[in-house]
Design a protein around this motif. Sequence first.
Motif, PDB file in Angstrom:
ATOM      1  N   PHE A  12       0.809  -1.214   0.000  1.00 32.19           N
ATOM      2  CA  PHE A  12       0.000   0.000   0.000  1.00 32.19           C
ATOM      3  C   PHE A  12       0.846   1.269   0.000  1.00 32.19           C
ATOM      4  CE2 PHE A  12      -3.076  -3.189   0.984  1.00 32.19           C
ATOM      5  CZ  PHE A  12      -4.232  -2.717   0.362  1.00 32.19           C
ATOM      6  N   LEU A  13       2.062   1.187   0.488  1.00 29.66           N
ATOM      7  CA  LEU A  13       2.964   2.338   0.372  1.00 29.66           C
ATOM      8  C   LEU A  13       3.337   2.591  -1.085  1.00 29.66           C
ATOM      9  CD1 LEU A  13       5.287   1.881   3.492  1.00 29.66           C
ATOM     10  CD2 LEU A  13       3.421   3.527   3.173  1.00 29.66           C
ATOM     11  N   ILE A  17       2.775   6.008  -3.155  1.00 24.82           N
ATOM     12  CA  ILE A  17       3.809   6.656  -3.985  1.00 24.82           C
ATOM     13  C   ILE A  17       3.253   6.967  -5.370  1.00 24.82           C
ATOM     14  CG2 ILE A  17       6.030   6.283  -5.158  1.00 24.82           C
ATOM     15  CD1 ILE A  17       6.875   4.647  -2.671  1.00 24.82           C
ATOM     16  N   GLY A  18       2.506   6.021  -5.933  1.00 22.27           N
ATOM     17  CA  GLY A  18       1.892   6.259  -7.243  1.00 22.27           C
ATOM     18  C   GLY A  18       0.916   7.410  -7.204  1.00 22.27           C
ATOM     19  N   PHE A  19       0.115   7.489  -6.145  1.00 19.16           N
ATOM     20  CA  PHE A  19      -0.841   8.588  -6.008  1.00 19.16           C
ATOM     21  C   PHE A  19      -0.118   9.928  -5.885  1.00 19.16           C
ATOM     22  CE2 PHE A  19      -3.428  11.396  -3.284  1.00 19.16           C
ATOM     23  CZ  PHE A  19      -4.539  11.533  -4.116  1.00 19.16           C
ATOM     24  N   LEU A  20       0.953   9.965  -5.086  1.00 17.66           N
ATOM     25  CA  LEU A  20       1.719  11.209  -4.909  1.00 17.66           C
ATOM     26  C   LEU A  20       2.391  11.640  -6.202  1.00 17.66           C
ATOM     27  CD1 LEU A  20       3.335  10.560  -1.401  1.00 17.66           C
ATOM     28  CD2 LEU A  20       1.384  12.044  -1.941  1.00 17.66           C
ATOM     29  N   LYS A  29       0.999  11.349 -16.043  1.00 17.43           N
ATOM     30  CA  LYS A  29      -0.075  10.504 -16.577  1.00 17.43           C
ATOM     31  C   LYS A  29       0.361   9.806 -17.861  1.00 17.43           C
ATOM     32  CE  LYS A  29      -4.986  10.637 -17.764  1.00 17.43           C
ATOM     33  NZ  LYS A  29      -6.189  11.492 -17.918  1.00 17.43           N
ATOM     34  N   VAL A  30       1.179  10.499 -18.664  1.00 24.34           N
ATOM     35  CA  VAL A  30       1.680   9.908 -19.907  1.00 24.34           C
ATOM     36  C   VAL A  30       2.576   8.713 -19.594  1.00 24.34           C
ATOM     37  CG1 VAL A  30       3.075  10.318 -21.982  1.00 24.34           C
ATOM     38  CG2 VAL A  30       1.552  12.113 -21.114  1.00 24.34           C
ATOM     39  N   PHE A  31       3.423   8.869 -18.573  1.00 25.28           N
ATOM     40  CA  PHE A  31       4.308   7.770 -18.172  1.00 25.28           C
ATOM     41  C   PHE A  31       3.506   6.555 -17.743  1.00 25.28           C
ATOM     42  CE2 PHE A  31       6.137   5.472 -14.546  1.00 25.28           C
ATOM     43  CZ  PHE A  31       7.255   4.915 -15.151  1.00 25.28           C
ATOM     44  N   TRP A  32       2.477   6.770 -16.885  1.00 28.87           N
ATOM     45  CA  TRP A  32       1.696   5.644 -16.387  1.00 28.87           C
ATOM     46  C   TRP A  32       0.908   4.971 -17.501  1.00 28.87           C
ATOM     47  CZ3 TRP A  32       3.686   3.688 -12.522  1.00 28.87           C
ATOM     48  CH2 TRP A  32       4.147   4.435 -11.441  1.00 28.87           C
ATOM     49  N   GLY A  33       0.540   5.737 -18.536  1.00 26.85           N
ATOM     50  CA  GLY A  33      -0.137   5.140 -19.681  1.00 26.85           C
ATOM     51  C   GLY A  33       0.741   4.117 -20.375  1.00 26.85           C
ATOM     52  N   VAL A 207      -1.776   1.714  -9.822  1.00 22.61           N
ATOM     53  CA  VAL A 207      -3.058   1.701  -9.108  1.00 22.61           C
ATOM     54  C   VAL A 207      -3.227   3.002  -8.327  1.00 22.61           C
ATOM     55  CG1 VAL A 207      -4.341   0.626  -7.211  1.00 22.61           C
ATOM     56  CG2 VAL A 207      -3.258  -0.807  -8.950  1.00 22.61           C
ATOM     57  N   GLY A 208      -2.164   3.421  -7.638  1.00 23.73           N
ATOM     58  CA  GLY A 208      -2.216   4.662  -6.876  1.00 23.73           C
ATOM     59  C   GLY A 208      -2.418   5.874  -7.758  1.00 23.73           C
TER      60      GLY A 208
END
Length: 305
Positions: A12-13, A17-20, A29-33, A207-208
Amino acid sequence: MLNVFLSILPIFLLIVIGFLSKLYIKDVKVFWGFSDKFVYYLFFPALLILDISEANFSGADNFHPIMATIISTIIIALIIFIVKFFVKIPPALFTSIFQGGIRYNSYVFIALSQSLFGSEGVALSGFFVAYMIILTNIMSVLVMNHYGTGSKKNLSSAVLALAKNPLIIGAVLGVVMNILNIHITGALKQLFLYLANAATPLSLMSVGAGLIISMHIHQMISIFYTTLLKLVAMPLITIALVKYFGASGLPASIAILYSAVPCAGNAYILARQMGGNHEVMASIITWTTLLSIITLSLMLGSVTV
């Protein structure tokens, strides 16, 4: 229970980190895509192929734990329909409640299987993924087709899409290799290890990054109801079924873990495509994800199977 919590905490940490990253890194957002595509089509399939092909399933009772998750999913679906019969729920909102109650996050499921139970846990989680992705997607598409206000999907095309799902393909390939006693060795195995090691951190941070913190006060009852179904009712029903079937050991633990993970992020995409209440869907995904660290610790920490 504390040991379970400490095992789950790093997972969950990574989500945090993903959310932050979404809040503080420009254009992330482009990177996570791009990252999602690598995780979905390459990293997780490599992890499943490697661990399932090398697993030893002799003597394990996989049938009853898988049946427990199938039956518990169907029971939750029936509860949702029965409540709708007595309580007036707008169709679009109903679709979000339905998806939130029965769908599971395969990224979190596989990652937690690895964190809590190692490579054997990953291998078993692949079996559950192969069955449950098909069941939950078909159920969701049927409900969305009937109650959603957006474009309809042909069920045969949805089934065909599932047949092309990389996680299912990876699980099936791993099973075939296991049966035929085909092993990945040498430099190729090292390559698969590199790919597999990238799957968990990237998928969880993604996910975050996909979480949307939103309250929707006027719809909090629906969100709370769905979260209760997904994080409390489904795992408790699964625990009861596992004990009824007399299942034990790792397969039973994986079944309980499956039932207790949060709702899938791609439920939001389906809600937008097929006319569901995507804002409520986003809230359900977020709150089930955030609260599951507590409920998972309680469910897994208090049950001996």
